[in-house]
Design a protein around this motif. Structure first.
Motif, PDB file in Angstrom:
ATOM      1  N   GLU A  50      49.503  45.710  63.804  1.00 20.02           N
ATOM      2  CA  GLU A  50      48.765  44.479  63.509  1.00 20.02           C
ATOM      3  C   GLU A  50      47.677  44.232  64.553  1.00 20.02           C
ATOM      4  N   GLU A  53      44.599  46.448  63.963  1.00 20.61           N
ATOM      5  CA  GLU A  53      43.770  45.953  62.856  1.00 20.61           C
ATOM      6  C   GLU A  53      42.890  44.795  63.328  1.00 20.61           C
ATOM      7  N   ARG A  54      43.447  43.899  64.131  1.00 22.48           N
ATOM      8  CA  ARG A  54      42.665  42.762  64.628  1.00 22.48           C
ATOM      9  C   ARG A  54      41.570  43.222  65.589  1.00 22.48           C
ATOM     10  N   ASP A  62      35.653  50.365  62.253  1.00 28.32           N
ATOM     11  CA  ASP A  62      36.602  50.719  61.209  1.00 28.32           C
ATOM     12  C   ASP A  62      37.303  52.043  61.488  1.00 28.32           C
ATOM     13  N   ASP A 132      49.363  50.545  57.823  1.00 32.22           N
ATOM     14  CA  ASP A 132      48.690  51.189  58.956  1.00 32.22           C
ATOM     15  C   ASP A 132      47.590  52.147  58.516  1.00 32.22           C
ATOM     16  N   ARG A 133      46.540  52.192  59.302  1.00 29.42           N
ATOM     17  CA  ARG A 133      45.505  53.224  59.199  1.00 29.42           C
ATOM     18  C   ARG A 133      45.228  53.806  60.581  1.00 29.42           C
ATOM     19  N   HIS A 134      44.956  52.918  61.517  1.00 25.23           N
ATOM     20  CA  HIS A 134      44.443  53.343  62.820  1.00 25.23           C
ATOM     21  C   HIS A 134      45.463  54.111  63.649  1.00 25.23           C
TER      22      HIS A 134
END
Length: 332
Positions: A50, A53-54, A62, A132-134
């Protein structure tokens, strides 16, 4: 809740500071504490996801996972770096990461499959993958960077794929040097089989032994369900399996224990011999099926007397017959 050493969180905080952005509000909203980070306490993996993402939104980046993983000092991985760097060959380093990565991140599960190519599968435990991505991209980039540093060559994977969506993956494709696909049914990096045999620069057998011992001790502390005695039992079972001799009495003898003392030691840790044997067979069966071994060969390797016994066990473990499990889209 799975925890980690929080390396990506620390790197993200440093990036915010470099850009002159206060990290405190983002940490608080993610359920993280500056004081805990300062004292290097473990962080919840979901909170780390989280937070990233922030941070990505705050930095308008991105590709934050790639940004963070692209140039940090790999020694910040701690003992994971040194246990990999003291391996003899890169394939050995990957196997060690496979075993010890839970020390750094309890949610991450690496599966190394060697066959026509060296395949590194990445899975989450206890954390929903779709959020999740990062972090997942940072794991992949770090593995490739580690490979290049350990062998002293710009190794290029054959391919990489991720479960999350990206409309344009050219940035990470350029970094990795290979085709990268998204919206896949699994997360994976694939290397040419020859990469596994590349020697690790500066291989040190003495440091290797020391780091394996340190990581085994750390695994006991940080990986729930893992105990030194259970590891001893598993190691004793392994060579007995193909000969159908993986029985409690035989394993007890190999450990220089009476059968009664052996059972008492297991019970004291909330374990049973049957549970350990079944779990080992399950894990090995999945690995062998993914490596395309014949069912008859797997039956022998797992110590089953008849192919039908293995088929029945496979249905119990996976809900599928061996042939159906083998033909499913990888990973399960």
């Amino acid at each position: 809740m799975p925890t980690s050493i929080g390396l990506a969180v620390h790197l993200a905080v440093s990036e915010l500071q470099r850009r002159g952005i206060d990290s405190t509000p983002l940490l608080v909203r993610s359920g993280l504490s500056e004081a805990a980070l300062a004292s290097h306490k473990r962080v919840k993996v979901r909170a780390a996801i989280e937070f990233l993402e922030r941070v990505a939104l705050a930095l308008d980046d991105d590709w934050l996972g790639l940004t963070l993983a692209a140039d940090f000092d790999l020694r910040e991985l701690g003992m994971l770096y040194y246990v990999a760097a003291s391996s003899e060959r890169f394939g050995d380093a990957l196997k060690r990461l496979d075993r010890y990565e839970r020390i750094a991140n309890e949610a991450l599960d690496l599966r190394i499959v060697q066959g026509l190519g060296g395949r590194v599968g990445l899975f989450y435990n206890g954390v929903p993958r779709h959020v999740d991505r990062h972090l997942m991209e940072s794991f992949a980039v770090t593995i490739v960077r580690l490979c290049r540093q350990l062998v002293g060559k710009r190794v290029v994977p054959l391919s990489a794929r991720f479960m999350h969506h990206r409309a344009d993956g050219r940035k990470i494709q350029q970094f990795l040097g290979c085709e990268v696909s998204f919206d896949a049914d699994g997360d994976e990096i694939r290397f040419d089989a020859s990469v596994m045999d590349l020697p690790v620069l500066g291989y040190d057998p003495y440091l290797s032994d020391l780091m394996v011992k340190s990581c085994e001790d750390a695994l006991v502390r940080h990986a729930p369900g893992i105990s030194p005695f259970r590891t001893d039992v598993e190691n004793a079972i392994t060579p007995l399996l193909p000969h159908g001799k993986a029985q409690a009495k035989t394993v007890a003898e190999k450990l220089n224990l009476s059968e009664r003392t052996f059972a008492r030691r297991l019970a004291a840790e909330g374990l049973s011999f049957g549970e350990i044997l079944d779990r080992m067979r399950r894990d090995l069966a999945i690995s062998y099926l993914e490596q395309k071994l014949r069912a008859s060969d797997i039956t022998w390797r797992l110590g089953f007397q008849q192919p039908s016994a293995f088929t029945h066990a496979c249905r119990r473990w996976t809900g599928k017959s061996p042939s159906a499990f083998r033909s499913r889209p990888w990973p399960a």
